[in-house]
Design a protein around this motif. Structure first.
Motif: not given
Length: 179
Positions: A11, A87, A91-92, A163-165
């Motif tokens: 993650s 995430y 994506r993870t 949950t988002r960069r």
């Protein structure tokens, strides 16, 4: 300030933990470094718990990188903030695969003194595959952490869910004012 960064393997929790520690100028403790021994042998739980306790007591402030749910009585006893890197699955998994490829390609020792290095065989064709581990644990980790957010036993902890960069900079800014 005592911070634990958690999340499924791949993650980005280690990267985030190091970034937070650097920004706050406090030590970063990597639980995998405390746990793994030579030839991918894990540390027995009683020794691991004691080693973790000593690492946490060595500094008044720290960022702890890692899950190891069996260590919650030690690591969450005095923690101020738990940052959950949450995430999405795709994506993870993508991050876990790309990390495994990079590690296998470069063959760098992961934790000093252990000799442990990722290989393509271990990453993709083994029961110990980090890819398989990510697939198997993502959903269960998510359920567990969602329950933790609601658990009165952890009411003393400030939980932050990333949950988002794009949320990382705001998190670090808030941690700087929180300390």
């Amino acid at each position: 300030m005592k911070i634990n960064v958690i999340g499924t393997s791949g993650s980005g929790k280690s990267t985030l933990a190091k970034k937070i520690a650097a920004e706050l100028d406090i030590p970063c403790i990597e639980m995998d470094r405390l746990y793994w021994r030579r030839d991918w042998q894990g540390t027995p739980d009683d020794v691991f718990q004691e080693t973790l306790e000593q690492a946490l007591q060595a500094s008044p402030d720290w960022v702890l990188d890692g899950n190891y749910n069996r260590t919650r009585p030690v690591k969450w006893r005095h923690v101020d903030v738990v940052v959950w890197v949450d995430y999405g699955f795709t994506r993870t998994l993508y991050q876990a695969v790309t990390r495994a490829i990079k590690r296998a390609w470069h063959k760098r020792e992961l934790w000093p003194g252990t000799g442990n290095k990722e290989s393509f065989r271990r990453a993709f064709l083994s029961r110990e595959s980090i890819i398989i581990w990510t697939i198997k644990t993502w959903r269960n980790n998510r359920r567990r952490y969602e329950a933790d957010l609601q658990n009165p036993r952890y009411a003393h902890i400030r939980f932050v869910r990333i949950t988002r960069r794009s949320q990382v900079d705001a998190l670090i800014a808030s941690l700087k004012t929180y300390s």
